[in-house]
Design an enzyme around this catalytic site. Structure first.
Site, PDB file in Angstrom:
ATOM      1  N   ASP A   1      16.671  29.985  39.626  1.00 42.62           N
ATOM      2  CA  ASP A   1      17.854  29.820  40.482  1.00 42.62           C
ATOM      3  C   ASP A   1      18.255  31.074  41.245  1.00 42.62           C
ATOM      4  O   ASP A   1      19.427  31.468  41.271  1.00 42.62           O
ATOM      5  CB  ASP A   1      19.042  29.285  39.678  1.00 42.62           C
ATOM      6  CG  ASP A   1      19.974  28.469  40.583  1.00 42.62           C
ATOM      7  OD1 ASP A   1      19.490  27.470  41.154  1.00 42.62           O
ATOM      8  OD2 ASP A   1      21.141  28.836  40.754  1.00 42.62           O
TER       9      ASP A   1
ATOM     10  N   HIS B   1      24.106  27.201  38.124  1.00 41.42           N
ATOM     11  CA  HIS B   1      23.289  28.409  38.233  1.00 41.42           C
ATOM     12  C   HIS B   1      22.647  28.819  36.908  1.00 41.42           C
ATOM     13  O   HIS B   1      21.476  29.183  36.875  1.00 41.42           O
ATOM     14  CB  HIS B   1      24.170  29.547  38.765  1.00 41.42           C
ATOM     15  CG  HIS B   1      23.463  30.850  38.947  1.00 41.42           C
ATOM     16  ND1 HIS B   1      22.311  30.980  39.707  1.00 41.42           N
ATOM     17  CD2 HIS B   1      23.742  32.093  38.458  1.00 41.42           C
ATOM     18  CE1 HIS B   1      21.921  32.247  39.687  1.00 41.42           C
ATOM     19  NE2 HIS B   1      22.748  32.936  38.929  1.00 41.42           N
TER      20      HIS B   1
ATOM     21  N   SER C   1      18.286  34.828  38.115  1.00 39.15           N
ATOM     22  CA  SER C   1      19.199  35.519  39.018  1.00 39.15           C
ATOM     23  C   SER C   1      18.722  36.955  39.259  1.00 39.15           C
ATOM     24  O   SER C   1      17.599  37.155  39.715  1.00 39.15           O
ATOM     25  CB  SER C   1      20.617  35.452  38.451  1.00 39.15           C
ATOM     26  OG  SER C   1      21.590  35.637  39.466  1.00 39.15           O
TER      27      SER C   1
END
Length: 305
Positions: free
Chosen positions: A143, A284, A119
């Protein structure tokens, strides 16, 4: 009963997984402006992999992945998270964070790293690899892409943190996490809350990371708590130029129920034609939902050299 510390959970985790527990210790440095940058060293040998977490998390989010992986590692608390100092300007964007990560790599590693970022950590890892190719042998982005749709899921997490800034107990935070569908089992949520919170001198409990306080401040100011400016900046920052400039081999790991959609992954391949895209059936937080599978991917990348 002895008091818990940040390493208290590791023996049981390693036993449950049937994995050896290496030496793990905290490292700290003082940056040029006086801020503290902190992280964890896994193993006694020089790190071969360095990992950067996402917004609202901390270095311990990688614990289970590293138990599976079993290689010497450096795991950093990004500025504003964990035991690292908050930024006065609340500028938690990749290119701003990059000099701090470069300092850590120069100080705590002695060879180009497999640099892994999830992230916000993924965008930061790309900026580091673009600016200092001598420090990065391989780049793994988990992700996230610069084109991720900010309405695809981050709003739930931002709303979760937009509550009070302090609590009477960690148990209250565990209950809140579970109510939002976060944290997995109660045992996992309890571990996560302990490692991501601290007890102040007045006995109240607060999140360690700055994002919760930014979200709460936005809510108190009558703004939309799901979109504080600092969080919007993280999600909207243009990082395609950084990723395109990376000289090292690039791998994108996508959770099929995460924030990176199939069109996002296709755009990633269009902009980085030589990239490798892997998929895992997770949300996620790939490293928390299927740490063994992610560790297997990382092991393959490291072993291929």
């Amino acid at each position: 009963m002895p008091a818990l510390d940040e390493f208290s959970f590791l023996p049981a985790q390693s036993t449950d997984l049937g994995r050896d527990l290496p030496a793990v210790h905290r490292v700290d440095t003082t940056l040029a402006d006086g801020r503290r940058l902190s992280g964890l060293r896994w193993g006694e040998s020089a790190p071969v992999v360095t990992l950067l977490h996402g917004a609202g998390l901390n270095a311990h989010t990688w614990d289970t992945t590293l138990l599976h992986l079993g290689v010497p590692a450096l795991v950093l608390d990004l500025p504003g998270h964990g035991d690292s100092s908050w930024r006065d300007d609340a500028a938690y964007v990749a290119r701003v964070l990059t000099p701090d990560i470069v300092t850590a790599l120069e100080q705590w590693t002695d060879a180009p790293q497999t640099l892994v970022g999830h992230s916000l950590g993924g965008l930061t890892a790309a900026a580091v690899a673009a600016s200092r190719p001598d420090l990065v042998a391989r780049l793994v982005i988990v992700d996230i892409t610069p084109g991720v749709d900010p309405s695809a899921g981050p709003a739930q997490i931002r709303a979760f943190f937009a509550g009070p800034t302090d609590w009477t107990s960690r148990e209250e935070l565990v209950d809140r996490a579970l109510a939002f569908g976060l944290g997995g089992s109660r045992e996992a949520a309890t571990r996560g809350v302990f490692l991501n919170s601290r007890v102040r001198a007045d006995g109240r409990v607060e999140w360690k990371h700055h994002f919760a306080h930014l979200a709460a401040a936005a809510a108190n100011a009558g703004e939309d708590p799901s979109t504080p400016d600092a969080v919007k900046a993280v999600l909207s920052e243009t990082g395609w130029d950084d990723i395109a400039a990376v000289e090292a081999p690039v791998t994108l790991v996508r959770g099929t129920r995460g924030f990176v959609t199939e069109p996002d992954a296709e755009e990633f391949l269009r902009r980085v034609p030589g990239a490798d895209v892997r998929e895992l059936p997770t949300g996620h937080n790939v490293h928390e939902e299927d740490p063994g599978a992610l560790a297997a991917i990382l092991r393959d990348i490291i072993d291929r050299g």
